[in-house]
Design a protein around this motif. Sequence first.
Motif, short mmCIF file in Angstrom:
data_model
loop_
_atom_site.label_atom_id
_atom_site.label_comp_id
_atom_site.label_asym_id
_atom_site.label_seq_id
_atom_site.Cartn_x
_atom_site.Cartn_y
_atom_site.Cartn_z
N GLU A 19 0.82 -1.21 0.00
CA GLU A 19 0.00 0.00 0.00
C GLU A 19 0.85 1.26 0.00
N ARG A 20 2.10 1.09 0.42
CA ARG A 20 2.98 2.26 0.39
C ARG A 20 3.32 2.63 -1.05
N ASP A 22 1.81 2.61 -5.06
CA ASP A 22 0.51 3.10 -5.53
C ASP A 22 -0.61 2.16 -5.13
N SER A 23 -0.39 0.91 -5.35
CA SER A 23 -1.34 -0.13 -4.98
C SER A 23 -0.65 -1.44 -5.30
N ARG A 25 -1.56 -3.75 -7.21
CA ARG A 25 -1.60 -4.01 -8.65
C ARG A 25 -0.54 -3.17 -9.38
N ARG A 26 -0.46 -1.91 -9.00
CA ARG A 26 0.41 -1.03 -9.77
C ARG A 26 1.88 -1.23 -9.48
N HIS A 30 4.66 -1.64 -12.32
CA HIS A 30 5.89 -0.86 -12.43
C HIS A 30 7.10 -1.77 -12.54
N ILE A 50 11.61 3.79 -6.22
CA ILE A 50 10.27 3.38 -5.80
C ILE A 50 10.19 3.33 -4.28
N LYS A 53 10.02 6.71 -2.72
CA LYS A 53 8.67 7.25 -2.87
C LYS A 53 7.75 6.62 -1.82
N ALA A 54 7.90 5.30 -1.69
CA ALA A 54 7.03 4.58 -0.77
C ALA A 54 7.20 5.04 0.67
N ALA A 62 5.65 12.85 -2.93
CA ALA A 62 4.58 13.59 -2.29
C ALA A 62 4.49 13.21 -0.82
#
Lengths: 340, 244
Positions: A19-20, A22-23, A25-26, A30, A50, A53-54, A62
């Motif tokens: 969940e950290r 995008d999802s 699935r994503r 990636h 990645i 970001k997570a 973000a």
Amino acid sequence: MNIFQILSELEKVDPEVYERFDSRRRVFKHISGLGKNLAAAAVPLAFTAIFNKAYGQTSTSAPSATDVLAFALKLEYLESYFYNAGLGAPGATATAAQTTFRNLFSATNLSSLDKIRLDESNHVKALVAALPANTVPVPATNIFDFTGGKGSNAGPFAGVFVNPAIFLAVAQSLEDTGVRAYKGGAPYLMSTTTAGRSILETALNIHSVEARHASRLRTMRRAGASNNTASAVAPTAGNNESDRSASPKSWVSFKDGGGASPAQTAGIYGAGTSPSYTPASITFPAEDNVTQGGVNLQSALASLNFPASAFSEAFDEPLPVPTVLSIASTFTVTGNTFFG
Amino acid sequence: MSKNPQAIKEEAEFTKPLLVPIKRRSFFMYAGATAGATALLLSGCDDDDNNSSDPAMVNVGSGDVGVLNYAYALEQLEAAFYTKLRDGAYYKGLTATSAEKQILDDLYYHEVIHREFFKAAITAAPATPIKDLTPDFSTINFDNKASVLGAAKAFEDLGVAAYNGAGKYITTPLYLVIAGKIVSVEARHAALIRDLVTEGSFVDSDVVTIATSSIEISKEPSVVAMTANTYLAAGSKIDVSGIK
């Protein structure tokens, strides 16, 4: 390097690892995309990106809701420690120096400052309670230098706790910064869950209190610290922006001529540098901005014949997190990383 | 990846379905094309408001457009108030250099600008703004300072509580930021008007939980509408039941 093995191991200690990203699935999308498109040697580097970001540790990712609340808490510590240093902590007996200082304000102004002081202390407590324990370690008071001297205690705001005008100038600067900061952080608190929505609402409810503080401090500044009916004092008449530095309206007019102490405070009313992760269409213009939602209101509503200043005053502007951290670090001592 | 607003949105809201922007765009097309019909259909459907059976109520709609129209309704009310007071004996008796004159002039400018901004923003969404509302200020004595400032205080505090309570229903980051740009100005207004009424009352306990967490006491749209509707004429009262 077996990426899937690492993810599997990580999931054992951090069940929310997917969940950290995008999802679930994503993240696999990636990774499979990386496998196809990049040379094997480049995969670890991309994988690191990645992960950064997570886990939100770089300036290019973000902020999470927790990041935003932690950022807000740091600003609240800055404000709370400021008022406590000048006026004494809420409930504590003021020192002789603080008592002398307090006596330089009129009764209504001192009462107002004590309310603001209590609010900031309460905001600290509320945010501490909302965050996991020790998300932001309690700062030592000596990491701040409210003279802006980076530890010399002889910076541009020297005398901040003996001269009421300087105190009010720094207070206005801190509150106006806070107002812009909460606005900039709000998009990262958006949620569809009841709990998430509650967090956003609390942040918005702190944001407007900061704006009420800023308004009151501006009213006090234009009337003078010893005036007991500050709201009866009009700002310097006319539309001359430079007058707003020493005689501010209770709202920001253009860029207020750079604010209370332009050499130090102009950035508080200036434009922010938009981080790459900023959601679509959100920009960080200076406070004299008159374009909202893509429409130049001053032009579109020219037939109203309103003063130009009104179009800038009607909207406050957000600042992005990195710009706010840079402004806030004006008040930390050299080498301290509280604000990064 | 970090430049993709879709990815950012999902990072913040894991439970949201993919392809939200496309859905949102289609929602606006739907809302723009049918807002009038929707208002007619929905105005009689709400069952948690005593006035909801009145077909003459103005339904602000749902989704982001509903929140924007809700804000537009409140800004219409505030702008009408600050316009109306300019004809009253209290305002007319103020000297040109008085603080009150300068403050009430600025608030008139700001609120009219807010009203016109929302009308333009809703049209650009694209969607249909609600109609021009007819206020009912019969309870306010525009010749009397205390009555005018008391009403101004009520309107500004209501506006802040309303924006704060509605922010969570916004799904487009830009709209949330714009609401934030306006609400802090409303809060600055509220603080100063409160100080004009009682010096130093800018964060008192009727609007801020000063005894505990010191946060604004936000209000749900349904609660705000009950108060706002006391200042709106029959046929202009707002139904906000679509915002959820």
